[in-house]
Design an enzyme around this catalytic site. Structure first.
Site, PDB file in Angstrom:
ATOM      1  N   TYR A 101       0.835  -1.196   0.000  1.00 32.25           N
ATOM      2  CA  TYR A 101       0.000   0.000   0.000  1.00 32.25           C
ATOM      3  C   TYR A 101       0.873   1.250   0.000  1.00 32.25           C
ATOM      4  CZ  TYR A 101      -3.771  -3.099   1.664  1.00 32.25           C
ATOM      5  OH  TYR A 101      -4.688  -4.108   1.791  1.00 32.25           O
ATOM      6  N   ASP A 115      -9.656   7.767   9.048  1.00 34.83           N
ATOM      7  CA  ASP A 115      -9.353   8.299   7.713  1.00 34.83           C
ATOM      8  C   ASP A 115     -10.172   9.552   7.476  1.00 34.83           C
ATOM      9  OD1 ASP A 115     -11.926   7.519   6.971  1.00 34.83           O
ATOM     10  OD2 ASP A 115     -11.272   5.810   5.782  1.00 34.83           O
TER      11      ASP A 115
END
Length: 287
Positions: A101, A115
């Site tokens: 990632y 997030d």
């Protein structure tokens, strides 16, 4: 032979080809789209091309067996491995294998989802944090570590996802910390308050939790702004991946043929001794 007859013959041939597919390939999942929605869109496009668009959703799912190898957050983008036909049985092996990632984090801010989609729950100073401080902290999160999954996730309690229960207003306690593996963790860039990480990890790992924990370790807080899965198994963003404009029967056929030798060459998965049953490869929903 009339045009209508020719189209019917082609349609039957396309349908037969589609229903004969068996194996793994990868597609690009766009940001803002759930893994389930991407899979449903892919299935709908393939069935429509094969002349079978009017089936009920249940019949579509039964006729064309398809699943994905690991949930990717709706706010994340990148590689989504797809199993089709008997290939769906191969998806579980990808869950325990490594994934890569790229994550962009923001210091000084924390959210309830870890997030940018969540509500800001905390803000703290970060001015004293240097690139060296951040690089030193990253070493603490490399190797076999213990990690608490975020509450907003696909893990379940009493058959329901924790994220669903939280959205219903129910009190949800975090799952216990569990062992996860980080094979590599590097700092690509640092321009306070933003920083970019490259992560290679094992199954059951949450990059959102990683960034949140890094913020705490720095005596501040942090949240994920952007997240992209760049690799899973032999599939990468650079090659062997189908973008939505290539979601056709012919392109899937070529991808299945191309990826078969790659899967045979892929080294054994870096497996961890952990419970992975909660992260089902063929779940039709997303986090």
């Amino acid at each position: 032979m009339s045009g209508t007859v020719v189209e019917a013959v082609r349609g039957k041939a396309a349908a037969a080809q589609l229903l004969s597919f068996s194996g793994l390939f990868a597609v690009y999942k766009a940001k803002g789209c759930t893994s389930a929605a991407a899979l449903n869109r892919l299935r709908a496009k393939l069935l429509a091309e094969a002349g079978m668009p009017k089936l009920s959703r249940r019949k579509k799912n039964k006729m064309l067996k398809i699943g994905h190898g690991g949930i990717l957050d709706s706010s994340a983008a990148g590689v989504l491995v797809v199993g089709i036909g008997k290939g769906t049985k191969m998806l579980s092996s990808l869950l325990a294998g490594s994934k890569k990632y790229t994550a962009v984090g923001e210091l000084g801010k924390a959210t309830d989802t870890f997030d940018s989609t969540g509500k800001v729950t905390e803000e703290k100073p970060y001015d004293w944090i240097t690139k060296e401080d951040l690089e030193n902290v990253l070493q603490k999160f490399t190797g076999s570590i213990m990690q608490v999954p975020p509450i907003y996730c696909a893990l379940k309690r009493d058959g329901q996802r924790l994220s669903t229960l939280v959205k219903k207003g129910e009190v949800v306690e975090a799952k216990p910390a569990r062992q996860v593996m980080v094979y590599s963790l590097t700092l690509r860039s640092f321009k306070p308050p933003f920083f970019t990480l490259d992560v290679e990890c094992g199954g059951g790992f949450y990059v959102r939790s990683l960034v949140n924990d890094i913020g705490k370790e720095l005596s501040s807080c942090a949240t994920v702004l952007e997240l992209t899965r760049t690799k899973q198994g032999p599939f990468t963003l650079e090659e062997h991946i189908l973008y939505e404009d290539k979601w056709t029967i012919d392109e899937v056929a070529r991808s299945l043929e191309c990826c078969m030798p790659l899967l045979q060459e892929e080294p054994p998965c870096k497996k961890l001794k952990m419970e992975l049953s909660e992260e089902c490869a063929m779940n039709s929903e997303d986090k």
